[in-house]
Scaffold this active site. Sequence first.
Site, PDB file in Angstrom:
ATOM      1  N   HIS A  44     -18.736 -21.302 -54.014  1.00  0.00           N
ATOM      2  CA  HIS A  44     -19.731 -20.543 -54.790  1.00  0.00           C
ATOM      3  C   HIS A  44     -19.110 -19.618 -55.817  1.00  0.00           C
ATOM      4  O   HIS A  44     -19.830 -18.992 -56.591  1.00  0.00           O
ATOM      5  CB  HIS A  44     -20.641 -19.756 -53.863  1.00  0.00           C
ATOM      6  CG  HIS A  44     -20.149 -18.388 -53.483  1.00  0.00           C
ATOM      7  ND1 HIS A  44     -18.907 -18.166 -52.923  1.00  0.00           N
ATOM      8  CD2 HIS A  44     -20.730 -17.173 -53.598  1.00  0.00           C
ATOM      9  CE1 HIS A  44     -18.766 -16.873 -52.702  1.00  0.00           C
ATOM     10  NE2 HIS A  44     -19.828 -16.247 -53.097  1.00  0.00           N
ATOM     11  N   SER A  77     -15.788 -19.827 -65.643  1.00  0.00           N
ATOM     12  CA  SER A  77     -16.717 -20.331 -64.632  1.00  0.00           C
ATOM     13  C   SER A  77     -16.863 -21.834 -64.845  1.00  0.00           C
ATOM     14  O   SER A  77     -16.448 -22.362 -65.884  1.00  0.00           O
ATOM     15  CB  SER A  77     -18.056 -19.617 -64.743  1.00  0.00           C
ATOM     16  OG  SER A  77     -18.613 -19.862 -65.998  1.00  0.00           O
ATOM     17  N   ASP A 124     -28.014 -10.468 -49.125  1.00  0.00           N
ATOM     18  CA  ASP A 124     -28.567 -10.820 -50.425  1.00  0.00           C
ATOM     19  C   ASP A 124     -29.092 -12.249 -50.375  1.00  0.00           C
ATOM     20  O   ASP A 124     -28.471 -13.191 -50.867  1.00  0.00           O
ATOM     21  CB  ASP A 124     -27.514 -10.651 -51.514  1.00  0.00           C
ATOM     22  CG  ASP A 124     -28.160 -10.570 -52.886  1.00  0.00           C
ATOM     23  OD1 ASP A 124     -29.393 -10.694 -52.972  1.00  0.00           O
ATOM     24  OD2 ASP A 124     -27.425 -10.389 -53.879  1.00  0.00           O
ATOM     25  N   CYS A 162     -29.063 -15.038 -53.163  1.00  0.00           N
ATOM     26  CA  CYS A 162     -28.188 -14.658 -54.261  1.00  0.00           C
ATOM     27  C   CYS A 162     -27.828 -15.992 -54.898  1.00  0.00           C
ATOM     28  O   CYS A 162     -27.577 -16.968 -54.199  1.00  0.00           O
ATOM     29  CB  CYS A 162     -26.941 -13.969 -53.733  1.00  0.00           C
ATOM     30  SG  CYS A 162     -25.902 -13.381 -55.062  1.00  0.00           S
TER      31      CYS A 162
END
Lengths: 486, 138
Positions: free
Chosen positions: A409, A390, A100, A103
Amino acid sequence: MPAPWQEILNKIDDYRWEIPQSYKEGMLVPGLIFASESMLSHICEEQVFQQVANVAFLPGIVEHSLAMPDIHWGYGFPIGGVAATRVKDGVISPGGVGFDINCGVRLLRTNLTEDEVRPKIEQLVAELFINVPSGVGSEGKIRVNKKELDEVLIKGSPWIIEKGYGEAEDIVVTEEEGCMKGANPDKVSIKAKKRGIPQLGTLGSGNHFLEVEIVDEIYDRDAATAMGISETGQVLVLIHTGSRGFGHQVCTDYVALLGEAVKRYGINLPDRQLACAPVHSPEGQDYLQAMSCAANYAWTNRQCIAHWARECFIKVFSKSQRELGMEQVYDVCHNMAKIEEYTIKSKKETLCVHRKGATRAFPAGHPDVPNIYRNIGQPVLIPGDMGRCSYVALGTETAMKESFGSTCHGAGRIQSRSAAKRSLRGADVAQALAERGITVKAGSIASLAEEASQAYKDVNEVVNVTHMAGISRKVVRAVPLGVIKG
Amino acid sequence: MDKDFDIVNHTADVSIIAYGTNMSQAFANAAKALFNLITELDDVEEILYRDIKLTAPDQESLLVKWLNELIYLFDVEGIIFKRFNITQFNSTRLKARSYGEKVDSSKHKLKTGVKAATYHMLKVDKDNGCKVQVLFDI
């Protein structure tokens, strides 16, 4: 029996652990893991350390094969792995970027508060779910033709902004301003383009998501203010997706091609998924140009999704985008290889920095940090799992010195998808989230179990390690209010 | 052989081991395992087929290429395959006719998106019956 890490790692300090070069014959540099002792005990599989060690075989690798605290067992590279190779005599590895490509994460702010959004969250989530295509096999609402796809691949998100999908201001707060230069669609297979055309403007499945969240902690008020985040209770929107089937096919094609190049260049690797070629070789350059196309595709993808998210807010709250203050904070990738300059042993070196599940974290003053953030540093966006929280953090000088301008990440998995599904039912996960005031809508209810909090490390602990180690510093924490999953 | 494949735990992704009385059957069962990850194969009918012809430098690469070709067809044409008739097979060459149908959201529940077959932990074992192992990025 001692845990595998106790027999392998040398403790440097509370947040740094070395895998000595002697761990595996053929390692060109030692490994370095950023983690706390309690996090290491979650790493049950020795394969994780093996993978960090395997990356240290890559020709031209400098300093350390690095692992961020969200490290977990991947394929080839560990997820959370960072490796920098000298451009002049080192290699580039598609496996060090992953399937990906680009991403990444995009964060939008609003001037709405929890009190305004919570009463409408069901409606908002439903609207987002309808307007942002998600799930396995989903297709985008926009359909580009072959010529337009090439424009996307060359020009990235600025191209789609010109078509009305977003604001010119979005460009400056996107890594690389949404466009990797040197992207060459001729280096991309027809197969990748065929996969790419129908999937532009889709969220995808797995761990990709769109989340409406509420600021619940501000650690650095000045930096938060610079990002337009002024108070707890403020509502943000976080988008996590990448280059979809386009990037997957570019990686598939180039792992096969570079698998052959490895033999031609006489490179010895312990894992075929680490297939690579010298950065300067025709194969290496071709990959870089194709990877850049996938990166530009991913930025365009997130741009489309951000645009539709804005439209949903406008509709649900009957306010204009300006009234909503729905501006982009930043967009940053976490699967990428970039050519960057570093000082190694007091010498300037041009390096190819592979970040596979790691975020660029440049400090204040760095020329690649947008002007509006030049005094605070580059925003780092770290999504957790859908039940926890987050973070927004900032890059640091320590990251430049120790981790090639990189930090974590996300949370990082601790439980396999099948184990999560065995122990949890998707419907129960949705129910448990609802009881905590989090509205979730998913294409597949079963996938909710795979993505449950229990399957992940605690992102608070991950971010604390990067903060304490100094490779990024916390600015804001946000908790989910509504989540769209593929 | 009493089972076609097993799903093996991996932290982030999914690994499969497929079995066969010969290698081409193990390759066919690996493909079946792949589509079993994507959806329930009992709900899939054999309505259409696609022919695939591949060459690769070695048998391990052939396995990865075979599975990636099927992932490609799923992604681009939306076809779920459930039966794989491998008509020609050696260590570097494969010819197959694969049967299945297009995704119909009213009857197929898609479970997992598979990005690609990888070379990590890849095994092609000819001893003790034929056995192949592949890790998928999902």
